[in-house]
Design a protein around this motif. Sequence first.
Motif, PDB file in Angstrom:
ATOM      1  N   ALA A  15     -25.919  32.995  69.163  1.00 13.67           N
ATOM      2  CA  ALA A  15     -26.039  34.427  69.444  1.00 13.67           C
ATOM      3  C   ALA A  15     -24.730  35.110  69.058  1.00 13.67           C
ATOM      4  CB  ALA A  15     -26.337  34.669  70.912  1.00 13.67           C
ATOM      5  N   VAL A  16     -24.828  36.372  68.648  1.00 10.89           N
ATOM      6  CA  VAL A  16     -23.650  37.152  68.272  1.00 10.89           C
ATOM      7  C   VAL A  16     -23.497  38.333  69.228  1.00 10.89           C
ATOM      8  CG1 VAL A  16     -23.782  36.535  65.832  1.00 10.89           C
ATOM      9  CG2 VAL A  16     -24.943  38.578  66.634  1.00 10.89           C
ATOM     10  N   VAL A  17     -22.296  38.890  69.268  1.00 10.53           N
ATOM     11  CA  VAL A  17     -22.052  40.097  70.058  1.00 10.53           C
ATOM     12  C   VAL A  17     -22.226  41.288  69.130  1.00 10.53           C
ATOM     13  CG1 VAL A  17     -20.352  41.382  71.384  1.00 10.53           C
ATOM     14  CG2 VAL A  17     -20.427  38.886  71.546  1.00 10.53           C
ATOM     15  N   ASP A  18     -23.102  42.229  69.534  1.00  9.31           N
ATOM     16  CA  ASP A  18     -23.356  43.412  68.723  1.00  9.31           C
ATOM     17  C   ASP A  18     -23.459  44.622  69.648  1.00  9.31           C
ATOM     18  OD1 ASP A  18     -24.010  45.159  66.663  1.00  9.31           O
ATOM     19  OD2 ASP A  18     -26.133  44.635  66.719  1.00  9.31           O
ATOM     20  N   ARG A  19     -22.364  45.358  69.812  1.00 11.47           N
ATOM     21  CA  ARG A  19     -22.315  46.572  70.628  1.00 11.47           C
ATOM     22  C   ARG A  19     -22.889  46.373  72.028  1.00 11.47           C
ATOM     23  NH1 ARG A  19     -24.866  49.378  65.558  1.00 11.47           N
ATOM     24  NH2 ARG A  19     -26.297  47.765  66.179  1.00 11.47           N
ATOM     25  N   GLY A  20     -22.486  45.297  72.667  1.00 12.23           N
ATOM     26  CA  GLY A  20     -22.930  45.019  74.025  1.00 12.23           C
ATOM     27  C   GLY A  20     -24.242  44.264  74.125  1.00 12.23           C
ATOM     28  N   ASN A  21     -24.860  43.971  73.010  1.00  8.70           N
ATOM     29  CA  ASN A  21     -26.088  43.169  72.966  1.00  8.70           C
ATOM     30  C   ASN A  21     -25.757  41.790  72.421  1.00  8.70           C
ATOM     31  OD1 ASN A  21     -27.886  45.314  73.804  1.00  8.70           O
ATOM     32  ND2 ASN A  21     -27.524  46.203  71.792  1.00  8.70           N
ATOM     33  N   TYR A  22     -26.620  40.831  72.696  1.00  9.61           N
ATOM     34  CA  TYR A  22     -26.385  39.456  72.267  1.00  9.61           C
ATOM     35  C   TYR A  22     -27.621  38.898  71.561  1.00  9.61           C
ATOM     36  CZ  TYR A  22     -22.618  40.208  75.502  1.00  9.61           C
ATOM     37  OH  TYR A  22     -21.527  40.731  76.137  1.00  9.61           O
ATOM     38  N   PRO A  23     -27.913  39.401  70.357  1.00  9.91           N
ATOM     39  CA  PRO A  23     -29.103  38.923  69.646  1.00  9.91           C
ATOM     40  C   PRO A  23     -28.938  37.490  69.154  1.00  9.91           C
ATOM     41  CG  PRO A  23     -27.847  40.391  68.235  1.00  9.91           C
ATOM     42  CD  PRO A  23     -27.192  40.408  69.595  1.00  9.91           C
ATOM     43  N   ILE A  24     -30.041  36.765  69.170  1.00 14.35           N
ATOM     44  CA  ILE A  24     -30.063  35.392  68.668  1.00 14.35           C
ATOM     45  C   ILE A  24     -30.175  35.430  67.149  1.00 14.35           C
ATOM     46  CG2 ILE A  24     -31.387  33.249  68.632  1.00 14.35           C
ATOM     47  CD1 ILE A  24     -32.127  33.828  71.542  1.00 14.35           C
ATOM     48  N   VAL A  25     -29.402  34.590  66.485  1.00 11.88           N
ATOM     49  CA  VAL A  25     -29.379  34.526  65.029  1.00 11.88           C
ATOM     50  C   VAL A  25     -30.561  33.698  64.532  1.00 11.88           C
ATOM     51  CG1 VAL A  25     -28.048  33.736  63.032  1.00 11.88           C
ATOM     52  CG2 VAL A  25     -26.870  34.715  65.003  1.00 11.88           C
ATOM     53  N   ASN A  26     -31.312  34.228  63.564  1.00 10.34           N
ATOM     54  CA  ASN A  26     -32.396  33.474  62.947  1.00 10.34           C
ATOM     55  C   ASN A  26     -31.831  32.529  61.890  1.00 10.34           C
ATOM     56  OD1 ASN A  26     -34.603  34.532  64.341  1.00 10.34           O
ATOM     57  ND2 ASN A  26     -34.716  36.288  62.990  1.00 10.34           N
ATOM     58  N   VAL A  27     -32.415  31.339  61.818  1.00  6.17           N
ATOM     59  CA  VAL A  27     -31.994  30.322  60.865  1.00  6.17           C
ATOM     60  C   VAL A  27     -33.226  29.870  60.093  1.00  6.17           C
ATOM     61  CG1 VAL A  27     -30.917  28.062  60.621  1.00  6.17           C
ATOM     62  CG2 VAL A  27     -30.204  29.570  62.455  1.00  6.17           C
ATOM     63  N   GLU A  28     -33.098  29.751  58.779  1.00  2.00           N
ATOM     64  CA  GLU A  28     -34.228  29.332  57.955  1.00  2.00           C
ATOM     65  C   GLU A  28     -34.340  27.818  57.915  1.00  2.00           C
ATOM     66  OE1 GLU A  28     -34.066  31.002  54.064  1.00  2.00           O
ATOM     67  OE2 GLU A  28     -34.349  33.042  54.795  1.00  2.00           O
ATOM     68  N   ASP A  29     -35.592  27.328  57.933  1.00  2.00           N
ATOM     69  CA  ASP A  29     -35.824  25.894  57.769  1.00  2.00           C
ATOM     70  C   ASP A  29     -35.948  25.574  56.283  1.00  2.00           C
ATOM     71  OD1 ASP A  29     -38.386  26.710  57.001  1.00  2.00           O
ATOM     72  OD2 ASP A  29     -39.359  25.967  58.816  1.00  2.00           O
ATOM     73  N   ALA A  30     -36.310  24.359  55.964  1.00  2.44           N
ATOM     74  CA  ALA A  30     -36.391  23.919  54.565  1.00  2.44           C
ATOM     75  C   ALA A  30     -37.451  24.676  53.767  1.00  2.44           C
ATOM     76  CB  ALA A  30     -36.678  22.422  54.516  1.00  2.44           C
ATOM     77  N   LEU A  31     -38.440  25.245  54.446  1.00  3.97           N
ATOM     78  CA  LEU A  31     -39.503  25.998  53.771  1.00  3.97           C
ATOM     79  C   LEU A  31     -39.214  27.490  53.699  1.00  3.97           C
ATOM     80  CD1 LEU A  31     -42.574  24.212  55.405  1.00  3.97           C
ATOM     81  CD2 LEU A  31     -41.536  23.775  53.167  1.00  3.97           C
ATOM     82  N   GLY A  32     -38.082  27.915  54.247  1.00  3.96           N
ATOM     83  CA  GLY A  32     -37.711  29.320  54.232  1.00  3.96           C
ATOM     84  C   GLY A  32     -38.240  30.115  55.410  1.00  3.96           C
ATOM     85  N   ASP A  33     -38.862  29.454  56.380  1.00  2.00           N
ATOM     86  CA  ASP A  33     -39.362  30.122  57.572  1.00  2.00           C
ATOM     87  C   ASP A  33     -38.217  30.344  58.555  1.00  2.00           C
ATOM     88  OD1 ASP A  33     -42.003  30.066  56.615  1.00  2.00           O
ATOM     89  OD2 ASP A  33     -42.320  28.059  57.437  1.00  2.00           O
ATOM     90  N   ALA A  34     -38.182  31.519  59.186  1.00  2.00           N
ATOM     91  CA  ALA A  34     -37.117  31.851  60.132  1.00  2.00           C
ATOM     92  C   ALA A  34     -37.459  31.343  61.528  1.00  2.00           C
ATOM     93  CB  ALA A  34     -36.902  33.350  60.163  1.00  2.00           C
ATOM     94  N   HIS A  35     -36.461  30.781  62.199  1.00  2.00           N
ATOM     95  CA  HIS A  35     -36.593  30.291  63.571  1.00  2.00           C
ATOM     96  C   HIS A  35     -35.395  30.778  64.366  1.00  2.00           C
ATOM     97  CE1 HIS A  35     -39.823  27.438  62.583  1.00  2.00           C
ATOM     98  NE2 HIS A  35     -39.167  27.280  61.446  1.00  2.00           N
ATOM     99  N   GLU A  36     -35.543  30.880  65.682  1.00  2.00           N
ATOM    100  CA  GLU A  36     -34.441  31.301  66.539  1.00  2.00           C
ATOM    101  C   GLU A  36     -33.637  30.111  67.044  1.00  2.00           C
ATOM    102  OE1 GLU A  36     -36.206  33.753  69.561  1.00  2.00           O
ATOM    103  OE2 GLU A  36     -36.000  35.527  68.304  1.00  2.00           O
ATOM    104  N   PHE A  37     -33.782  28.969  66.423  1.00  2.00           N
ATOM    105  CA  PHE A  37     -33.063  27.778  66.848  1.00  2.00           C
ATOM    106  C   PHE A  37     -32.879  26.836  65.672  1.00  2.00           C
ATOM    107  CE2 PHE A  37     -37.513  26.783  67.156  1.00  2.00           C
ATOM    108  CZ  PHE A  37     -37.605  25.484  66.703  1.00  2.00           C
ATOM    109  N   ILE A  38     -31.976  25.883  65.860  1.00  2.00           N
ATOM    110  CA  ILE A  38     -31.776  24.778  64.920  1.00  2.00           C
ATOM    111  C   ILE A  38     -32.062  23.510  65.719  1.00  2.00           C
ATOM    112  CG2 ILE A  38     -30.126  23.580  63.437  1.00  2.00           C
ATOM    113  CD1 ILE A  38     -28.452  26.214  63.529  1.00  2.00           C
ATOM    114  N   PRO A  39     -32.864  22.591  65.207  1.00  2.00           N
ATOM    115  CA  PRO A  39     -33.107  21.349  65.950  1.00  2.00           C
ATOM    116  C   PRO A  39     -31.802  20.568  66.127  1.00  2.00           C
ATOM    117  CG  PRO A  39     -34.602  21.534  64.072  1.00  2.00           C
ATOM    118  CD  PRO A  39     -33.613  22.624  63.958  1.00  2.00           C
ATOM    119  N   SER A  40     -31.577  20.065  67.324  1.00  2.00           N
ATOM    120  CA  SER A  40     -30.386  19.247  67.607  1.00  2.00           C
ATOM    121  C   SER A  40     -30.688  17.809  67.189  1.00  2.00           C
ATOM    122  CB  SER A  40     -30.020  19.322  69.089  1.00  2.00           C
ATOM    123  OG  SER A  40     -29.699  20.633  69.450  1.00  2.00           O
TER     124      SER A  40
END
Length: 66
Positions: A15-40
């Motif tokens: 998550a990043v700090v953006d003017r008092g908000n904390y949005p979760i960063v989207n990450v693309e998988d191998a197929l280019g689909d966006a997810h709100e997490f990365i598998p551990s």
Amino acid sequence: MRFGIDVGTTRTIVAVVDRGNYPIVNVEDALGDAHEFIPSVAALDGAEIKAGWDAVTLGTDHPTLT
């Protein structure tokens, strides 16, 4: 830029700090689909260590991630 990383046992979230908000960063998988997490997950590909979505794509017996 300020950010936070939560490394969980199954998912890692950033998550990043953006003017008092904390949005979760989207990450693309191998197929280019966006997810709100990365598998551990880490895997060995020959002599190279892979992590996250790259590690998941190496396994044929990986769990379904939604």
